[in-house]
Design a protein around this motif. Structure first.
Motif, PDB file in Angstrom:
ATOM      1  N   PRO A 289       0.826  -1.220   0.000  1.00  0.00           N
ATOM      2  CA  PRO A 289       0.000   0.000   0.000  1.00  0.00           C
ATOM      3  C   PRO A 289       0.853   1.259   0.000  1.00  0.00           C
ATOM      4  N   LEU A 290       0.293   2.334  -0.520  1.00  0.00           N
ATOM      5  CA  LEU A 290       0.942   3.639  -0.428  1.00  0.00           C
ATOM      6  C   LEU A 290       0.844   4.138   1.008  1.00  0.00           C
TER       7      LEU A 290
ATOM      8  N   SER B 114     -14.049   2.561   3.849  1.00  0.00           N
ATOM      9  CA  SER B 114     -14.382   1.237   4.375  1.00  0.00           C
ATOM     10  C   SER B 114     -15.761   1.139   5.000  1.00  0.00           C
ATOM     11  N   GLN B 115     -16.453   2.277   5.180  1.00  0.00           N
ATOM     12  CA  GLN B 115     -17.754   2.300   5.857  1.00  0.00           C
ATOM     13  C   GLN B 115     -17.655   1.793   7.295  1.00  0.00           C
TER      14      GLN B 115
ATOM     15  N   VAL C  64      -7.407  -1.829  -7.419  1.00  0.00           N
ATOM     16  CA  VAL C  64      -5.979  -1.995  -7.705  1.00  0.00           C
ATOM     17  C   VAL C  64      -5.073  -1.258  -6.719  1.00  0.00           C
ATOM     18  N   GLN C  65      -5.647  -0.576  -5.715  1.00  0.00           N
ATOM     19  CA  GLN C  65      -4.818   0.275  -4.862  1.00  0.00           C
ATOM     20  C   GLN C  65      -5.279   0.213  -3.417  1.00  0.00           C
ATOM     21  N   ARG C  66      -4.277   0.298  -2.511  1.00  0.00           N
ATOM     22  CA  ARG C  66      -4.535   0.385  -1.078  1.00  0.00           C
ATOM     23  C   ARG C  66      -3.725   1.543  -0.503  1.00  0.00           C
TER      24      ARG C  66
ATOM     25  N   PRO D 253      -3.036  -9.360   4.856  1.00  0.00           N
ATOM     26  CA  PRO D 253      -4.124  -9.036   5.780  1.00  0.00           C
ATOM     27  C   PRO D 253      -5.163  -8.084   5.189  1.00  0.00           C
ATOM     28  N   CYS D 254      -4.811  -7.415   4.100  1.00  0.00           N
ATOM     29  CA  CYS D 254      -5.744  -6.480   3.460  1.00  0.00           C
ATOM     30  C   CYS D 254      -5.742  -6.736   1.960  1.00  0.00           C
TER      31      CYS D 254
END
Length: 228
Positions: A3-4, A28-29, A46-48, A223-224
């Motif tokens: 992730p960034l 994420s609500q 495509v991104q975290r 984990p994500c």
């Protein structure tokens, strides 16, 4: 790809904790009360992003400047630029200067002309190409939904500058730390490996602790994960 890392920095009372909570709620609500360590969320297919709140001590600023891919620099419009902001800017310059976006908060308690003068100061201190975003209103203790949606859109579209000195080194922002159950001299660090990664026998430096050796590096389940 890992992730960034988005570092949110600002002096006390500028609203950086509230900003992180509102962005996490948008993506994420889920509602987060206490910000304890890095928090990773998926923002697209495509991104975290990993959000970290930068402390106001010099050591926290140095650590964040070394790993941040993107920086949200918060300024309280009621107080203007403070010393912490300039200190962090100098540290960013010393570590390659990643992408920076200015965030002006508390505009609802001061004259709107102050926001324009702070924006002009941002452009003067950084460069004319930097983006400056204004968070003008609070509704029920949270930033206005439209403002958070627009800011999240800017984060999704942001192009991150790749710093060459990070590509040639292995480094990790630890999400979790666990002690060995029987040997207190051994510690497990969990996090996303960046740069060239790690292998057994590597020497590394833990901020605030010192030089240590990597006994083993194991690939674990993400984990994500990104759900496509």
């Amino acid at each position: 790809d890992p992730p960034l890392v988005v570092a949110v920095q600002g002096p006390p009372g500028c609203g950086k904790s509230l900003l992180i909570r509102c962005l996490i709620r948008h993506y994420s609500q889920q509602r987060v009360i206490d910000l304890k360590g890095p928090i990773t969320v998926a923002i697209s297919k495509v991104q975290r992003i990993t959000f970290i709140e930068v402390g106001n001590d010099i050591n926290s600023m140095i650590d964040a400047a070394k790993v941040a891919d993107f920086v949200l620099l918060c300024v309280n419009a009621a107080h203007g630029f403070e010393m912490e902001t300039f200190e962090f800017l100098n540290l960013l310059l010393s570590h390659g200067f990643p992408k920076v976006m200015g965030i002006i908060t508390h505009l609802d308690v001061c004259d709107k002309s102050i926001g324009n003068s702070i924006r002009a100061r941002f452009l003067k201190e950084l460069n004319v190409g930097v983006k400056v975003y204004k968070l003008e209103r609070l509704i029920n203790g949270k930033y206005e939904k439209k403002s958070i949606q627009a800011l999240a859109r800017l984060l999704n579209q942001a192009k991150v500058r790749v710093l060459s000195f990070r590509e040639g080194r292995g480094y990790c922002l630890a999400d979790r730390v666990e002690r060995h159950p029987t040997d207190p001299t051994h510690t497990y660090l969990f996090g996303y490996s960046r740069g060239i990664g790690f292998k057994a026998g590597d020497k590394c430096h833990l901020a605030g602790i010192g030089d240590v050796s990597v006994l083993n590096a194991t690939v674990l389940e993400d984990p994500c994960p990104i759900v496509t």
